[in-house]
Design an enzyme around this catalytic site. Structure first.
Site, PDB file in Angstrom:
ATOM      1  N   HIS A 139       0.250  -3.122  -3.240  1.00 20.71           N
ATOM      2  CA  HIS A 139       0.667  -2.997  -4.636  1.00 20.71           C
ATOM      3  C   HIS A 139       0.259  -4.246  -5.405  1.00 20.71           C
ATOM      4  O   HIS A 139       0.387  -5.363  -4.905  1.00 20.71           O
ATOM      5  CB  HIS A 139       2.193  -2.817  -4.698  1.00 20.71           C
ATOM      6  CG  HIS A 139       2.734  -2.656  -6.080  1.00 20.71           C
ATOM      7  ND1 HIS A 139       3.575  -3.560  -6.668  1.00 20.71           N
ATOM      8  CD2 HIS A 139       2.537  -1.678  -7.001  1.00 20.71           C
ATOM      9  CE1 HIS A 139       3.890  -3.160  -7.887  1.00 20.71           C
ATOM     10  NE2 HIS A 139       3.268  -2.015  -8.116  1.00 20.71           N
ATOM     11  N   SER A 140      -0.306  -4.024  -6.600  1.00 18.44           N
ATOM     12  CA  SER A 140      -0.593  -5.108  -7.532  1.00 18.44           C
ATOM     13  C   SER A 140      -1.504  -6.177  -6.912  1.00 18.44           C
ATOM     14  O   SER A 140      -2.552  -5.846  -6.347  1.00 18.44           O
ATOM     15  CB  SER A 140       0.736  -5.710  -8.011  1.00 18.44           C
ATOM     16  OG  SER A 140       0.544  -6.588  -9.085  1.00 18.44           O
ATOM     17  N   LEU A 141      -1.118  -7.440  -6.971  1.00 19.58           N
ATOM     18  CA  LEU A 141      -1.950  -8.526  -6.436  1.00 19.58           C
ATOM     19  C   LEU A 141      -2.157  -8.387  -4.928  1.00 19.58           C
ATOM     20  O   LEU A 141      -3.160  -8.866  -4.389  1.00 19.58           O
ATOM     21  CB  LEU A 141      -1.304  -9.880  -6.757  1.00 19.58           C
ATOM     22  CG  LEU A 141      -2.051 -11.132  -6.279  1.00 19.58           C
ATOM     23  CD1 LEU A 141      -3.361 -11.294  -7.038  1.00 19.58           C
ATOM     24  CD2 LEU A 141      -1.183 -12.374  -6.439  1.00 19.58           C
ATOM     25  N   CYS A 158      -3.154  -5.917  -3.399  1.00 19.68           N
ATOM     26  CA  CYS A 158      -4.423  -5.203  -3.176  1.00 19.68           C
ATOM     27  C   CYS A 158      -5.587  -6.186  -3.080  1.00 19.68           C
ATOM     28  O   CYS A 158      -6.472  -6.029  -2.233  1.00 19.68           O
ATOM     29  CB  CYS A 158      -4.679  -4.217  -4.324  1.00 19.68           C
ATOM     30  SG  CYS A 158      -3.393  -2.983  -4.558  1.00 19.68           S
ATOM     31  N   MET A 203      -2.191   0.615  -5.156  1.00 22.27           N
ATOM     32  CA  MET A 203      -1.275   1.156  -6.156  1.00 22.27           C
ATOM     33  C   MET A 203      -1.116   0.145  -7.292  1.00 22.27           C
ATOM     34  O   MET A 203      -0.777  -1.013  -7.051  1.00 22.27           O
ATOM     35  CB  MET A 203       0.095   1.465  -5.538  1.00 22.27           C
ATOM     36  CG  MET A 203       0.086   2.501  -4.445  1.00 22.27           C
ATOM     37  SD  MET A 203       1.752   3.091  -4.000  1.00 22.27           S
ATOM     38  CE  MET A 203       2.636   1.560  -3.778  1.00 22.27           C
TER      39      MET A 203
END
Length: 594
Positions: free
Chosen positions: A261-263, A265, A346
């Site tokens: 999720h977010s950073l 990734c 995501m």
């Protein structure tokens, strides 16, 4: 007792349960009832089967034994007919009234209790075999709310269980979700940033320090490696621990996927690919050298430059020899101890990081352009249309995909959804593009049953469409041939009829019968004048959640970035890809038996 960073969760053995909900009684009351039950009924036989109607109340039976508790009392009508009654004044009055009306005490106000759970345990009872583990990696903000990723993963796991019961209950395997908490163990700058933070609006500043500061840490050459190593070591530690407790997992070909999720990734991507800012720096130096070679310089400058090149080359050779000696004595362990089957992003800003690192669209529709299949079998980018942190990945592989809608994720309760691999690409803004047919003819055109209906462009696609126009030569029109959705440009001949824009059967079956989409130049034409199929993606990567019918986009922009964890649509999407091979094997075995 399982201990977390900030709380402890007791694990208790339930003894007495409430009928219907099967919720356990409080431990203190349960122990008292159990002690009394054993004193009175030890050695007596329970009913042999649990198939009887357990919730059927007793009627007309007198209690053979009672137990007074602090706020309640318990009546035994038989060894397995036990009722709990409240001793509150209102409950006593209601019980008296209903009994005078002819109702029994148990049926009017009693709560039936059961000793043990609804089904008897057997030696064969065990959870289904775990065929797939999913590491769930958090992004920014974990310092602000430690333990949040554990709660988010629990939400995702619970949601996935509901989907499994509904759609995948026939499979003998299951998927297990494991949280990866990598932030709390990092030291980074200690408390330096906190010491230089002004006191005014301190709450807001602390929130930013605990969340957005992680992005600045990751872009810092001083702290980036600490973040990467923190996540890498935690992934390997959890995988080793899981395999030690499940020794058959690797033997039976268990698979591993990652949901980030977010950073998270970006960090996960860099770990898998081994990307390092040093490689980017070397590329920039090489580019500068090439520019210097092309520019005019004096004889002395040229001589010094050649000497510098020779020195650098000699230094590089020495470093390679030294590195080779180290590798021969100490074998370098793999970055990750497992092969990643699926990498789900995501709400991911990964595309922005790749674009700023110089990644540009190519001419191949392969995922290998940004993530080689040897590292990860499948890359999937999930995002909500109003998530302000999320960006698309497909236009970084093929530029013209900026003009093609991401794949719409099915609602979890959709009946007989079309498989994702069979969904046709749709143009972002077909209604505003000039076409080679007249306006009246295009207005009367109705999509045939073999083609996907054209979707009207959403608001968020306006800027993307303008960017994507640069990749299309001339105007685009929607083909009406067997190939589904096709985009072509005007023919140069002024006598071309609308039929010349259709694609023949041979053309539609090119590229292994893939659906053709808008292409990048040069556009090739066959001898008959038809547009040949253009390069397309091997697999779609961008998948978009559907907006709610009454959803406010401004409010959604605030909440959408954290809404993935409890989404039933996301859970079904994840399980669809993770159970894909199991379902295919099951279908194959069914066909073999037939």
């Amino acid at each position: 007792v399982w201990f977390l960073e900030t709380e402890k969760i007791p694990v208790m053995r339930g003894q007495w349960f409430i009928d219907g909900t099967w919720q356990p009684l409080e431990e203190e009351e349960s122990n008292l009832i159990e002690l009394e039950h054993l004193n009175c009924f030890r050695g007596q036989q329970l009913q042999e089967s649990f198939d009887v109607e357990v919730s059927k109340p007793v009627d007309g039976k007198e209690a053979i034994h009672s137990l007074k508790l602090s706020r309640n009392h318990v009546d035994w009508h038989s060894v397995d007919e036990v009722y709990l009654y409240s001793d509150a004044t209102t409950s006593k009055i209601a019980r008296t009234v209903t009994q005078k009306l002819g109702f029994s005490k148990a049926s009017s106000s009693g709560t039936r209790l059961h000793r043990g759970y609804v089904e008897e345990a057997t030696l064969e009872d065990k959870p289904p075999q775990i065929s797939h583990i999913v590491f769930v990696v958090h992004g920014i903000g974990q310092k602000m709310d430690q333990g949040r990723i554990i709660k988010n993963t629990a939400m995702m796991r619970d949601t996935a269980r509901k989907i499994e019961e509904k759609y995948f209950s026939h499979l003998a395997t299951r998927v297990e979700f494991l949280p990866v908490e990598w932030r709390s163990k990092l030291t980074l700058d200690g408390d330096t940033v906190d010491s230089i933070t002004p006191d005014k609006v301190r709450g807001l500043r602390d929130m930013l320090n605990s969340s957005a500061m992680d992005i600045m840490y990751y872009t810092s050459p001083l702290y980036r490696d600490e973040l990467v190593k923190g996540l890498q070591q935690e992934l390997n530690r959890l995988y080793t621990l899981f395999c030690s407790r499940n020794p058959e997992f690797e033997e039976k070909g268990g698979k591993v996927s990652i949901v980030s999720h977010s950073l998270g990734c970006v960090i996960t991507y860099d770990i898998m690919t081994g990307w390092n800012p040093v490689t980017l720096y070397e590329q920039l130096l090489q580019k500068e050298e090439e520019e210097l070679e092309d520019s005019w310089m004096s004889y002395e400058e040229q001589r010094l430059l050649e000497e510098l090149y020779r020195t650098k080359q000699r230094l590089k050779e020495i470093e390679e020899r030294l590195h080779g000696l180290k590798e021969s004595t100490v074998p370098k362990p793999p970055v990750l101890k497992f092969k990643v089957e699926n990498f789900f992003c995501m709400g991911s800003p990964l595309a922005v990081f790749l674009a700023l690192r110089g990644i540009r669209p190519g001419n191949s529709g392969s995922q290998d352009h940004i993530l080689p299949r040897t590292i990860c079998n499948r890359l999937l980018n999930i995002f909500h249309p109003t998530d302000p942190v999320a960006y698309r990945l497909e236009p970084l592989i093929l530029k013209h995909y900026s003009n093609i809608l991401p794949v719409q994720i099915h609602w979890y309760n959709t009946a007989n959804p079309l498989p994702y691999e069979h969904m046709k690409p749709s143009f972002l803004n077909p209604t505003k593009e000039p076409t080679s047919v007249t306006d009246s003819e295009s207005a009367s055109t109705v999509p045939s049953p073999t083609t996907s209906p054209v979707m009207v462009r959403r608001h968020y696609g306006e800027s993307i469409t303008n960017i994507g126009k640069a990749s299309i030569l001339g105007a685009a029109s929607i083909g009406k041939g067997l190939g589904g959705m096709l985009f072509s440009r005007f023919g140069r001949s002024s006598t071309a009829s609308p039929q010349t824009l259709e694609v023949g059967k041979d053309g539609a079956e090119g590229e292994d019968k893939k659906t053709t989409t808008v292409g990048t130049p040069p556009l090739s034409h066959s001898s008959s004048g038809f547009l040949e199929p253009i390069v397309e993606l091997e697999h779609r990567i961008d998948f978009e959640l559907r907006e709610g019918l009454v959803e406010s986009r401004y409010w959604s922009a605030v909440t959408s970035h954290t809404a993935y964890w409890s989404s039933l649509d996301v859970a079904l999407f994840l399980l669809t890809f993770m159970y894909k091979h199991d379902q295919e094997d099951g279908d194959k075995s069914n066909l073999d038996s037939i």
